[in-house]
Design a protein around this motif. Sequence first.
Motif: not given
Length: 268
Positions: A3-8, A15-18, A26-32, A201-205
């Motif tokens: 995945d070359i584009h994310s806001h993690i 993007g990610s708030k905390d 990160l966990q969802k990325a691995v699981a998918s 282009d993920a911004h959330r979980d």
Amino acid sequence: MIDIHSHIIFGIDDGSKDEVMSLKMLQKAVASGTTSIFATSHLLKAAHYPGWQDFLVGAERLRQLASEHNLPLAIYSGCEVFMDWDLLDIIAENGSFCLNGDAWDAARASYILVELPMYFIPNYADDFWYELRLKGVVPILAHPERYTELMTKPDLLLRWRREGLLLQCNIGSFAGSFGAHAEQAAKLLLANGLVDFVGSDAHRDSGRDTDMRAGAAVIRELAGEAALQQLTQINPQRIIDGTPLKVKAPQKLIAREKKSKWWNRLFK
């Protein structure tokens, strides 16, 4: 998949708030099925922008999180640079703000992810791409399918392509996550061999997250497994390795199907 584009990275852009949200992403990325991900926070036009070191520190904290939670995920640095002339002075020096920029070496190919303003094309866009190439970096246009004006100017897009511009589509666009227009445009680009990379282009979980499977299934159905591997593994691995990617440019865009008046307008 890569995945070359994310806001993690948390707390640096919209993007990610905390840290908790970043971990869930990160966990969802691995699981998918994602094995590598680039942390590409926004670098926007602003009086006070984060420094390159801030992005590197954020990416390193994500690596620590992944290690602490036994997540088999490689995390690479980067940035999504807004097309702003004033930013040219600070980017691409020794790999700053480039994809995998902390592994910069003059002998390696360098890539940088750039986004346009959403509703117009700057009058200095041609010069912006030229200046990046003078700096020795290969520009990648983020989510071209989402720029309505650009997608109604196929001659401009193809000219940029012939000059060496690479294209990254949001993988969710193929599954309709960014609306019908973006879906149709992404499929048009894919059909014409104009997609080089994809990203979440993920911004959330949840919702706009790091799960790329739905879009991958559509690409597999439309173009086949080999094309999916090219976009999600082979081409992005070239960014990691710092090796060149050959650009292919058709003479014109050819519609494979025409489902709407908007689609038809592309070919008038």
